[in-house]
Scaffold this active site. Structure first.
Site, short mmCIF file in Angstrom:
data_model
loop_
_atom_site.label_atom_id
_atom_site.label_comp_id
_atom_site.label_asym_id
_atom_site.label_seq_id
_atom_site.Cartn_x
_atom_site.Cartn_y
_atom_site.Cartn_z
N ASP A 36 -10.48 -3.97 4.25
CA ASP A 36 -10.46 -5.41 4.57
C ASP A 36 -11.85 -6.03 4.55
O ASP A 36 -12.14 -6.97 5.29
CB ASP A 36 -9.81 -5.66 5.95
CG ASP A 36 -8.44 -5.02 6.09
OD1 ASP A 36 -7.65 -5.15 5.15
OD2 ASP A 36 -8.18 -4.38 7.13
N LYS A 95 -13.01 -6.96 -0.62
CA LYS A 95 -13.22 -6.33 -1.94
C LYS A 95 -12.58 -7.11 -3.06
O LYS A 95 -13.06 -7.10 -4.19
CB LYS A 95 -12.67 -4.90 -1.92
CG LYS A 95 -13.41 -3.95 -0.99
CD LYS A 95 -12.91 -2.52 -1.13
CE LYS A 95 -11.47 -2.35 -0.73
NZ LYS A 95 -11.22 -2.64 0.70
N GLY A 123 -4.13 -4.44 0.31
CA GLY A 123 -3.94 -5.78 -0.23
C GLY A 123 -5.27 -6.43 -0.51
O GLY A 123 -6.27 -6.14 0.15
N HIS A 124 -5.32 -7.29 -1.52
CA HIS A 124 -6.53 -8.05 -1.77
C HIS A 124 -6.16 -9.48 -2.13
O HIS A 124 -5.16 -9.74 -2.79
CB HIS A 124 -7.40 -7.42 -2.85
CG HIS A 124 -6.65 -6.99 -4.08
ND1 HIS A 124 -6.33 -5.67 -4.34
CD2 HIS A 124 -6.15 -7.70 -5.11
CE1 HIS A 124 -5.67 -5.59 -5.48
NE2 HIS A 124 -5.56 -6.81 -5.96
N THR A 125 -6.97 -10.40 -1.62
CA THR A 125 -6.73 -11.83 -1.83
C THR A 125 -7.80 -12.38 -2.76
O THR A 125 -9.00 -12.17 -2.52
CB THR A 125 -6.76 -12.58 -0.50
OG1 THR A 125 -5.77 -12.02 0.38
CG2 THR A 125 -6.46 -14.07 -0.70
N THR A 139 1.30 1.10 7.58
CA THR A 139 1.96 -0.12 7.11
C THR A 139 3.45 0.12 6.88
O THR A 139 4.18 -0.80 6.59
CB THR A 139 1.35 -0.61 5.79
OG1 THR A 139 1.50 0.42 4.80
CG2 THR A 139 -0.13 -0.93 5.96
N GLN A 154 -8.60 0.35 0.59
CA GLN A 154 -8.99 0.75 1.94
C GLN A 154 -10.52 0.91 2.04
O GLN A 154 -11.24 0.22 1.34
CB GLN A 154 -8.25 2.02 2.38
CG GLN A 154 -6.78 1.84 2.64
CD GLN A 154 -5.91 2.18 1.44
OE1 GLN A 154 -6.27 2.94 0.57
NE2 GLN A 154 -4.73 1.60 1.41
N THR A 203 -5.82 6.75 6.09
CA THR A 203 -4.79 6.54 5.08
C THR A 203 -4.42 7.91 4.51
O THR A 203 -4.88 8.95 5.00
CB THR A 203 -5.27 5.57 3.99
OG1 THR A 203 -4.16 5.19 3.18
CG2 THR A 203 -6.38 6.16 3.13
N ASP A 248 -20.91 -16.00 6.54
CA ASP A 248 -20.71 -17.32 7.14
C ASP A 248 -19.97 -17.27 8.46
O ASP A 248 -20.13 -18.16 9.30
CB ASP A 248 -19.93 -18.21 6.16
CG ASP A 248 -18.64 -17.56 5.70
OD1 ASP A 248 -18.70 -16.43 5.18
OD2 ASP A 248 -17.56 -18.18 5.84
#
Length: 425
Positions: A15, A18, A42-44, A129, A225, A240, A334
């Site tokens: 998290d 990446k 997961g990646h956003t 998960t 991960q 994991t 930030d």
């Protein structure tokens, strides 16, 4: 160092942002390769107000010339893959996807097993998960797992499914004393239909990537991960189910590189963790809640609120030792803007004595007391930051990380958009 081989790895608990960084580098890559994990990661990706949340398909999807490769070390839930393919098609984005014929399949009974296994493990459960990841990796090592290649051969798939199904049903019914939710016939029919969906994308990734290497094309390897979740070197058993470090790249992508790569570790300016294990630098509740709100620290896969702590340079140094990072990238700078002071964990004590390494003993890990160094914070940052505008306190923060970890910080991310990224070295 071969500049055509770039590796992006999480240097903390996952998290770290990446997805954005991988997308940033994907613009220069011919191939982006996932080599471990599954849809538990997961990646956003955010660009021009377009948000894509992916779990299986590699980052780089916004770049039309980039080939997206799911390697043999990845475990694939075809249901999730179908949803992601449809989502990308709905966005009218090109999908240059290649899937290893040796990748293993997550079956519905693996997801069931994950629920029962987590309940059975109780306080020793890793905070799964519940996506079926551990059971499918277990079946892989039992050697009755099912692979993409099997799915494309109806007779072989039916034969191998029977063995795998019967084994898992027996465990669910006789060990966990629960009823299995899916019949053999239901799974067989459903999964053979996925074969038609997946078939156009299936390739021998060893051949594909070896040719790319021979032709001096650029390949980027995208880890899932983070280093602290590695099944061998992480906080076991709160890890994991795969190896998350650079040493897994060749095995999980099916290509022998045998040369030095540019290995980039991604770390947040602070620390987050979604597991149940010990977390030495966890912030007090009120401060942690503030950072969680500003940083939107909720899991891409689960939606769970992430635990929040100060950056841990002992763990980060350990990640560097495991991966030999060429450089670090710091994300979410930030989020800490406006803090009067910022803490960095530079060591631990254990039973009142200095202990400046990551212990293998889980009980020792629970007893660690962080040793902090406190630095002045920095003010708000402009929407488009320039090198000569980086505040002095932020430069001091970066320098301290470099000194403690033993590698340079080359780039910082100071906002969610891909363009809010600044190369500083």
């Amino acid at each position: 160092m071969n500049e055509n081989l770039v590796v992006i790895l999480g240097a903390q608990w996952g998290d770290e942002g990446k997805g954005k960084i991988t997308d940033y580098f994907a613009s220069q890559a011919d191939f982006v390769v996932r080599f471990q994990g599954g849809n538990n990661a997961g990646h956003t990706i955010i660009l021009d107000h377009k948000i894509l949340k992916l779990h299986l398909i590699p980052s780089g999807v916004l770049h039309s010339t980039c080939k997206l490769v799911i390697g043999n070390g990845v475990v694939i839930d075809p249901r999730v893959l179908q949803r992601e393919i449809e989502m990308i098609q709905a966005q009218e984005l090109p999908l240059n996807l290649a899937i290893s014929d040796r990748a293993h399949l997550i079956m519905p009974y693996h997801v069931e097993m994950d629920y029962h296994l987590t309940n059975f493990q109780n306080e020793l459960a890793a905070g799964s998960t519940r996506s079926g990841i551990a059971p499918v990796y277990a079946d892989k090592l039992y050697r009755h797992g099912l692979r993409i290649a099997d799915l494309l051969n109806k007779d072989l798939f039916e034969k191998r499914l029977r063995k795998s199904y019967d084994f898992n049903r027996a465990v669910i019914e006789k060990v966990f004393q629960q009823s299995i939710k899916h019949t053999f016939e239901e799974i067989l029919t459903e999964f053979l239909s996925y074969g038609e969906l997946i078939k156009p994308y299936v390739v021998n990734t060893t051949e594909l990537l070896s040719n790319a290497l021979a032709n001096q094309q650029s390949i980027m390897f995208e880890g899932a991960q983070g280093a602290a979740l590695d099944v061998d070197h992480g906080l076991y058993p709160y890890t994991t189910s795969s190896n998350t470090i650079a040493g897994q790249i060749e095995a999980g992508s099916g290509i022998g590189l045998n040369q030095r790569k540019r290995i980039i570790g991604i770390a947040k300016a602070y620390l987050t963790y979604v597991g149940r294990g010990p977390f030495p630098t966890e912030m007090e509740q009120e401060l942690g809640e503030k950072v969680r709100h500003v940083g939107q620290e909720f899991g891409t896969t689960t939606g769970r609120a992430r635990r929040v702590g100060w950056i841990d340079l002992v763990q980060l140094k350990n990640a560097h030792q495991l991966n030999q990072f060429s450089e670090l990238i710091l994300t979410k700078i930030d989020v800490l803007s406006g803090f009067e002071s910022i803490k960095l964990c530079i060591g631990y004590t254990l039973n009142g004595k200095p202990f400046n390494q990551v212990p293998a003993d889980i009980e020792n890990f629970r007893q660690l007391v962080p040793v902090y160094e406190t630095l002045p914070g920095w003010g708000s940052l402009p929407a488009q930051l320039q090198v000569d505008e980086v505040p002095k306190p932020l430069l001091n923060f970066i320098q301290k990380i470099e000194e403690e970890v033993g590698t340079r910080v080359s780039l910082i991310s100071y906002g969610p958009d891909r363009n809010q990224t600044l190369q500083i070295k």
